[in-house]
Design an enzyme around this catalytic site. Structure first.
Site, PDB file in Angstrom:
ATOM      1  N   CYS A  82       0.839  -1.202   0.000  1.00 60.88           N
ATOM      2  CA  CYS A  82       0.000   0.000   0.000  1.00 60.88           C
ATOM      3  C   CYS A  82       0.877   1.256   0.000  1.00 60.88           C
ATOM      4  O   CYS A  82       1.543   1.531  -0.973  1.00 60.88           O
ATOM      5  CB  CYS A  82      -1.007  -0.042   1.151  1.00 60.88           C
ATOM      6  SG  CYS A  82      -2.401   1.096   0.901  1.00 60.88           S
ATOM      7  N   HIS A 136      -3.708  -4.719   0.649  1.00 62.17           N
ATOM      8  CA  HIS A 136      -3.156  -5.221   1.908  1.00 62.17           C
ATOM      9  C   HIS A 136      -3.261  -6.746   1.932  1.00 62.17           C
ATOM     10  O   HIS A 136      -4.318  -7.284   2.242  1.00 62.17           O
ATOM     11  CB  HIS A 136      -3.914  -4.628   3.097  1.00 62.17           C
ATOM     12  CG  HIS A 136      -3.614  -3.199   3.337  1.00 62.17           C
ATOM     13  ND1 HIS A 136      -2.557  -2.792   4.124  1.00 62.17           N
ATOM     14  CD2 HIS A 136      -4.202  -2.070   2.871  1.00 62.17           C
ATOM     15  CE1 HIS A 136      -2.516  -1.462   4.153  1.00 62.17           C
ATOM     16  NE2 HIS A 136      -3.498  -1.006   3.389  1.00 62.17           N
ATOM     17  N   GLU A 149      -2.067  -8.735   4.057  1.00 69.50           N
ATOM     18  CA  GLU A 149      -2.266  -9.180   5.437  1.00 69.50           C
ATOM     19  C   GLU A 149      -3.724  -9.099   5.865  1.00 69.50           C
ATOM     20  O   GLU A 149      -4.119  -9.704   6.861  1.00 69.50           O
ATOM     21  CB  GLU A 149      -1.367  -8.381   6.395  1.00 69.50           C
ATOM     22  CG  GLU A 149      -1.823  -6.967   6.700  1.00 69.50           C
ATOM     23  CD  GLU A 149      -1.583  -5.914   5.627  1.00 69.50           C
ATOM     24  OE1 GLU A 149      -1.859  -4.734   5.908  1.00 69.50           O
ATOM     25  OE2 GLU A 149      -1.125  -6.245   4.508  1.00 69.50           O
TER      26      GLU A 149
END
Length: 176
Positions: A58, A156, A158
């Site tokens: 990001c 993202h 994650e």
């Protein structure tokens, strides 16, 4: 994912790593100020010049640009050529969106049409030859940019559940 990680802003710690991961939540100019305050700008630029692996997530991808406009015009790390500007519809791209693979780099074809989690209001404008995947958000937005051993992810991983963890694991193993 089972990989050994080091979380640090100290060059002596980072020099022991195989891959740098530049995470990102915040604004371009504030992130660059932070990197400057920690004395990391030249270190990261030299890491990239030595063809060592970097993954930017990001904002971490965005600060690898030549310039950014969030918080005023600001120089970036200039690792990936291009500029980061406000998304043209002035909206925040937040939520799930499907990747459209524009350049098949090894395993990326596995992720065609797969959903990943986005949260940004600025986009990276770069040479289309470097863009490996885009998403539609009123316009094509580069979602994955790859240049040699440098990978930028606008989303993202994650927060992208299984797709994100699988992609991140493949990137780490592929770059290592």
């Amino acid at each position: 994912l089972g990989h050994l990680i080091t979380l640090s802003n100290k060059i002596s710690d980072l020099n022991k790593c195989d891959i740098l991961i530049l995470p990102g939540v915040g604004s371009f100019s504030a992130a660059m100020n932070g990197l400057e305050n920690f004395g990391l700008i030249d270190f990261i630029k030299n890491w990239a010049k030595e063809k060592k692996s970097i993954i930017g997530i990001c904002l971490g991808m965005q600060v690898m640009a030549t310039t950014g406009t969030e918080g005023g015009i600001c120089n970036g790390l200039d690792i990936l050529p291009g500029e980061v500007n406000k998304i043209s519809n002035n909206e925040v791209h937040i939520g799930w969106n499907s990747l459209q693979i524009s350049k098949n780099v090894n395993f990326l074809g596995d992720y065609e049409g797969k959903d990943f989690y986005f949260n940004h209001s600025y986009k990276f404008k770069t040479n289309l030859n470097l863009v490996s995947a885009v998403v539609k958000f009123g316009e094509d937005i580069p979602a994955i940019i790859i240049n040699d051993s440098v990978v930028g992810l606008q989303f993202h991983p994650e927060k992208s559940q299984k797709n994100g963890s699988n992609l991140l694991d493949k990137l780490i193993n592929g770059l290592n």
